[in-house]
Design a protein around this motif. Structure first.
Motif: not given
Ligand code: ADP
Ligand code: ADP
Length: 223
Positions: A66-76
């Motif tokens: 249910x993430x905001x549409x624009x956002x990616x799942x993970x940043x590393x």
């Protein structure tokens, strides 16, 4: 509802090494979780499983979408910031956008400059990585990881390559950034003091000779 759940996750490598066994963890939205343990206890393996770089041999990892549409799942954020030496600091932060084309890069430049401001790098946007200290370079890596507003920020020993003073300063900086942003963070470290200082929860992986260790889950009070 958790953002990420580990459900009886196991990883046995070919040859028989049991790196992760029956690992269980729910990570709530906005939580700062550290996974701590000595070398060889399975931290890197866990991270590879999250990133999908290795297949699981048992259990499941679930991500709530249910993430905001624009956002990616993970940043590393890696132990070494892995910056491109011939690019400016600003261009390094924008690498994930540049990979998606010039138009995306233009759209994201404002966000990149905002992140550089937040991380105290405003005056270095046009500099090259070799002109920056180790701590500043790692901040560039953090800005790059945050560029697409990931649901979860994964950090693998992000201060591992830094001297003690830089490390302490960057730990405090990270805490400040987190308090502003309340992003879900999974922080992998062998340093229990770093883990305790930064986290809501510390998950300790304790290896035992001949078998995988217990997972101890400690919830910390925040002042
Ligand atoms: P940590 O990151 O906590 O040091 P790792 O996840 O790297 O731990 O390693 C956990 C165990 O799995 C260790 O016994 C290690 O030797 C083993 N291991 C790690 N990667 C591999 C691999 N690609 N193949 C076989 N064994 C591995
Ligand atoms: P780190 O814990 O610093 O992230 P690695 O994950 O690369 O380091 O390695 C951790 C342990 O896993 C080391 O003991 C290494 O020898 C072992 N290891 C890594 N890759 C393999 C592999 N392909 N096969 C067997 N052991 C491995």
């Amino acid at each position: 509802e958790p953002v990420m759940s580990f459900d009886h996750v196991s990883k046995h490598y070919r040859g028989g090494t049991v790196a992760v066994e029956d690992f269980h963890l729910d990570i709530a939205d906005g939580e700062f979780v550290s996974i701590v343990g000595p070398s060889g206890c399975g931290k890197s393996t866990l991270l590879k499983l999250i990133m999908g770089l290795e297949p699981l041999t048992g259990g499941r990892i679930e991500y709530r979408a249910q993430a905001r549409k624009e956002s990616a799942m993970t940043g590393m954020v890696f132990q070494q910031p892995l910056l491109l030496p011939w690019n400016t600091v600003l261009d390094n932060v924008l690498v994930p956008s540049t990979l998606q084309g010039r138009a995306q890069r233009r759209r994201d430049e404002g966000r990149a400059r905002e992140l550089l401001d937040m991380l105290g790098l405003t005056d270095f946007a046009g500099s090259h990585p070799y002109e920056l200290s180790g701590g500043m370079q790692q901040r560039v890596g953090i800005a790059r990881a945050l560029l697409h507003d990931p649901r979860i920020l994964l950090m693998d020993e992000p201060f591992g390559a830094l001297d003690a003073m830089t490390r302490d300063q960057l730990t405090l900086d990270l805490l400040e950034i987190w308090e502003r942003d309340r992003k879900t963070v999974v922080f992998i470290t062998h340093s229990i003091s770093e883990a305790v200082l930064l986290s809501d929860r510390v998950v300790v992986m304790t290896p035992r000779p001949g078998r995988v260790g217990d997972v101890v889950d400690i919830t910390l009070p925040r002042p």
